[in-house]
Design a protein around this motif. Structure first.
Motif, short mmCIF file in Angstrom:
data_model
loop_
_atom_site.label_atom_id
_atom_site.label_comp_id
_atom_site.label_asym_id
_atom_site.label_seq_id
_atom_site.Cartn_x
_atom_site.Cartn_y
_atom_site.Cartn_z
N ASN A 28 -0.13 10.44 -0.43
CA ASN A 28 1.02 11.22 0.03
C ASN A 28 2.16 11.26 -0.99
N GLN A 29 1.80 11.26 -2.28
CA GLN A 29 2.78 11.33 -3.37
C GLN A 29 3.56 10.03 -3.57
N PHE A 30 3.00 8.93 -3.10
CA PHE A 30 3.56 7.60 -3.32
C PHE A 30 2.50 6.69 -3.93
N TRP A 31 2.96 5.74 -4.77
CA TRP A 31 2.12 4.67 -5.28
C TRP A 31 2.13 3.53 -4.28
N ILE A 32 0.96 3.03 -3.96
CA ILE A 32 0.84 1.90 -3.03
C ILE A 32 0.59 0.64 -3.86
N GLU A 33 1.54 -0.29 -3.84
CA GLU A 33 1.36 -1.52 -4.62
C GLU A 33 0.36 -2.45 -3.94
N ASP A 34 0.47 -2.57 -2.64
CA ASP A 34 -0.36 -3.50 -1.88
C ASP A 34 -0.86 -2.76 -0.64
N ALA A 35 -2.12 -2.33 -0.67
CA ALA A 35 -2.66 -1.51 0.41
C ALA A 35 -2.78 -2.29 1.71
N ALA A 36 -2.83 -3.64 1.65
CA ALA A 36 -2.92 -4.44 2.87
C ALA A 36 -1.54 -4.67 3.48
N ARG A 37 -0.55 -4.96 2.65
CA ARG A 37 0.81 -5.25 3.14
C ARG A 37 1.61 -3.97 3.39
N GLY A 38 1.22 -2.88 2.74
CA GLY A 38 1.95 -1.63 2.92
C GLY A 38 3.21 -1.54 2.10
N VAL A 39 3.22 -2.16 0.92
CA VAL A 39 4.33 -2.02 -0.01
C VAL A 39 4.07 -0.79 -0.86
N TYR A 40 5.06 0.09 -0.98
CA TYR A 40 4.82 1.34 -1.69
C TYR A 40 6.02 1.72 -2.54
N MET A 41 5.79 2.70 -3.44
CA MET A 41 6.79 2.98 -4.47
C MET A 41 6.81 4.46 -4.82
N ALA A 42 7.96 4.91 -5.26
CA ALA A 42 8.10 6.15 -6.01
C ALA A 42 8.35 5.75 -7.46
N ARG A 43 7.61 6.35 -8.39
CA ARG A 43 7.70 5.97 -9.79
C ARG A 43 7.84 7.19 -10.68
N GLY A 44 8.56 7.03 -11.79
CA GLY A 44 8.67 8.10 -12.76
C GLY A 44 8.65 7.56 -14.17
N VAL A 45 8.27 8.42 -15.11
CA VAL A 45 8.22 8.00 -16.51
C VAL A 45 9.61 7.59 -16.99
N PHE A 46 9.62 6.84 -18.06
CA PHE A 46 10.84 6.30 -18.67
C PHE A 46 11.55 5.29 -17.75
N GLY A 47 10.82 4.77 -16.73
CA GLY A 47 11.35 3.63 -15.98
C GLY A 47 12.10 3.93 -14.70
N GLN A 48 11.74 5.01 -13.99
CA GLN A 48 12.37 5.29 -12.70
C GLN A 48 11.54 4.64 -11.60
N LEU A 49 12.20 4.01 -10.62
CA LEU A 49 11.46 3.28 -9.59
C LEU A 49 12.27 3.19 -8.30
N ILE A 50 11.61 3.50 -7.18
CA ILE A 50 12.11 3.13 -5.85
C ILE A 50 11.02 2.29 -5.21
N TYR A 51 11.31 1.02 -4.97
CA TYR A 51 10.35 0.04 -4.47
C TYR A 51 10.68 -0.25 -3.01
N ILE A 52 9.68 -0.16 -2.12
CA ILE A 52 9.93 -0.23 -0.68
C ILE A 52 8.98 -1.24 -0.05
N ASP A 53 9.53 -2.30 0.54
CA ASP A 53 8.74 -3.31 1.24
C ASP A 53 9.30 -3.48 2.66
N PRO A 54 8.78 -2.71 3.63
CA PRO A 54 9.32 -2.80 4.98
C PRO A 54 9.15 -4.18 5.63
N VAL A 55 8.08 -4.90 5.28
CA VAL A 55 7.86 -6.22 5.88
C VAL A 55 9.02 -7.16 5.54
#
Length: 397
Positions: free
Chosen positions: A333-360
Motif C-alpha cells: 500500500n505504498q509503505f515499507w514494512i519494517e517488521d511484518a509481524a509487529r506491524g512497524v511501517y515507514m514512508a521512505r524517500g531518497v536522500f534520507g527522508q523517513l517517517i517511522y511509525i510503530d503503533p505498538v
C-alpha cells in the motif's frame, strides 16, 4: 548538456549558481530541498480554514542516547551533526518529545519529501477505497482504459499499490538513459536533453510496453507505479491530485500549513516524489497513522486499511537488495514494512527522508535530510538504529 541558465541560490552570493540538471544533488540539495518552490512549477495543497490539530509538547533530552550501527557507537547528538539531517521530530504517547531544526530549516519550511510522497498518495487511496470510490482488485484499465495499449494491461490497482505489476521500469538514479532519468524530465525536474523522450508523466506511462514478469509475482521498486495510482485516483474522483490530497487528508487532518506538489508541463502533481510540507505536518500525518486513521477524534482513514497496510504485506515477494535494510520486511500500500509481524511501517524517500511509525510503542519519528547520496544502505541502517535507540530509551522513561 543544456544552454538554459542555472538556478540562483540567493543565500550564497559567493557560490550562487546551481546547475539545473543537478539541483537535487549534493552539495546543492542542502539548500534546494527546502526551496523547491523557488525552483520548479508547483501547485498548492491547501490546509483550508479549519482548526489545526494540536500537537502537545513534552520535550526530552535525547542527545546523549547512544546506539551502535555499522561497527561504530555514537549518540543521537553526534548523529544529528553528521547525518546531513535538516529536521527531526519524535512523537511518543501523542506528544512531541523532540523537535530539531538544522541547516537553516525552520518550523515553517516546506521540505521536499521525495518518495515519502508515495505514502501520502497511498493513504488517500486507502480513503477512497474505503469509501467505495476505488476498487483495489479492479484492473487499472477500468479507470484508465488508455493503458490497454501498455504493459499495465491486466494489472490491478493493488498491483500498483504494492509495486508488483511486472512492468519494466529502470529505477536507476544515476544512469543518464534510465526510465528514472526519463521521469525526471517528464516531471519537469530536469531539462529535456533527448528529443525523443516524453514531455509529461502521462506520456511516459503510455510508453511503457514491456513486462519483466507476470503481474503480482514479484516486488520491484518502480516510482512510476505511484503515478499510475495517482491518475487512477484523479479519474475516479474527477479531481486533480493536489486538490484531492487537500480535501481528503490535509484539511481533515488539521494541517497547520499549506503543502505543495511540483507539477509537470501538463499540470500533473508529481505523486511519486514531488510533495513538500513542514516537519510538524509530516508529524501530524504520522500521528494519524499511530491513531489507526483518526486524529482529534475524527475518522479519516479506514481502520481496516491501516491494519491491512501494517500486516498485509507479503514478505515472499520481497527479496534481494531490499532485505539488506529490512530483513524481516515487506512493501504494501505504498509503505515499507519494517517488521511484518509487529506491524512497524515507514514512508521512505531518497536522500534520507523517513517517517517511522510503530503503533505498538505509540512512537513515530520524522527525519528530513539532504544526504550526498541518493541511496545509502549504511546511512539508512544508521538512521533506523538511531530511531530504534530513541524508541527504546523513551520506553524506559
Amino acid at each position: 548538456m543544456t544552454s538554459i541558465p542555472p538556478f540562483r541560490d540567493p543565500t550564497a552570493p559567493g557560490n550562487s549558481l546551481i546547475p539545473r540538471q543537478d539541483w537535487d544533488r549534493a552539495p546543492w540539495n542542502r539548500w534546494t530541498f527546502q526551496h523547491v518552490i523557488d525552483l520548479l512549477p508547483t501547485t498548492p495543497v491547501l490546509r483550508g480554514a479549519g482548526p489545526v490539530s494540536i500537537l502537545p509538547t513534552d520535550l526530552r533530552d535525547i542527545d546523549a542516547i547512544s546506539f551502535a550501527a555499522e561497527g561504530q557507537t555514537q549518540t543521537i547528538g553526534s548523529f544529528l551533526e553528521t547525518s546531513y539531517a535538516n529536521g527531526l521530530l519524535v512523537l511518543h504517547s501523542g506528544k512531541i518529545v523532540a523537535e530539531r531544526y538544522l541547516n537553516g530549516m525552520t518550523p515553517y519550511t516546506q521540505h521536499l519529501s521525495q518518495s515519502v510522497a508515495k505514502s501520502i498518495v497511498g493513504t488517500v487511496a486507502g480513503i477512497l477505497i474505503g469509501r467505495g470510490m476505488v476498487d483495489s482488485v479492479a484492473p487499472v484499465t477500468h479507470y484508465l482504459p488508455e493503458l490497454e495499449a501498455t504493459a499495465y494491461r491486466g494489472a490491478t490497482v493493488q498491483h500498483v499499490l504494492d509495486m508488483t505489476s511486472g512492468v519494466v521500469f529502470d529505477e536507476t538514479y544515476t544512469t543518464l538513459d534510465s526510465h528514472m532519468a526519463q521521469l525526471d524530465v517528464a516531471s519537469g525536474w530536469k531539462d529535456r536533453w533527448n528529443p525523443n523522450w516524453p514531455t509529461n508523466v502521462w506520456d511516459l506511462i503510455l510508453s511503457l510496453k514491456d513486462l519483466e514478469c507476470p503481474h503480482g509475482t514479484s516486488f520491484r521498486y518502480r516510482s512510476i507505479e505511484t503515478d499510475v495510482l495517482s491518475f487512477v485516483l484523479e479519474r475516479a474522483a474527477a479531481t486533480p491530485l493536489a486538490e484531492l490530497v487537500s480535501r481528503e487528508l490535509w484539511v481533515p487532518m488539521g494541517a497547520e500549513e499549506d503543502a505543495y506538489f511540483t507539477v509537470d508541463a501538463a499540470g500533473y502533481a508529481l505523486g511519486d516524489g514531488g510533495f513538500n510540507a513542514t516537519l510538524r505536518d509530516y508529524a501530524r500525518f504520522a500521528l494519524l497513522h499511530l491513531r489507526g486513521g483518526e486524529i482529534d477524534g475524527r475518522r479519516i482513514v479506514p481502520t481496516e486499511w491501516i491494519a491491512g497496510t501494517r500486516f498485509g504485506g507479503d514478505p515472499r515477494l520481497f527479496g534481494g537488495i531490499y532485505q539488506e535494510v529490512l530483513p524481516a520486511g515487506a512493501y504494501h500500500n505504498q509503505f515499507w514494512i519494517e517488521d511484518a509481524a509487529r506491524g512497524v511501517y515507514m514512508a521512505r524517500g531518497v536522500f534520507g527522508q523517513l517517517i517511522y511509525i510503530d503503533p505498538v510503542a505509540d512512537f513515530a519519528a520524522v527525519v528530513l535530510s539532504s544526504w550526498p547520496e541518493f541511496v545509502s544502505t549504511a546511512r539508512m541502517k544508521t538512521t533506523l538504529a538511531a530511531v530504534s535507540a530513541i524508541r527504546g530509551a523513551l520506553s524506559l522513561q
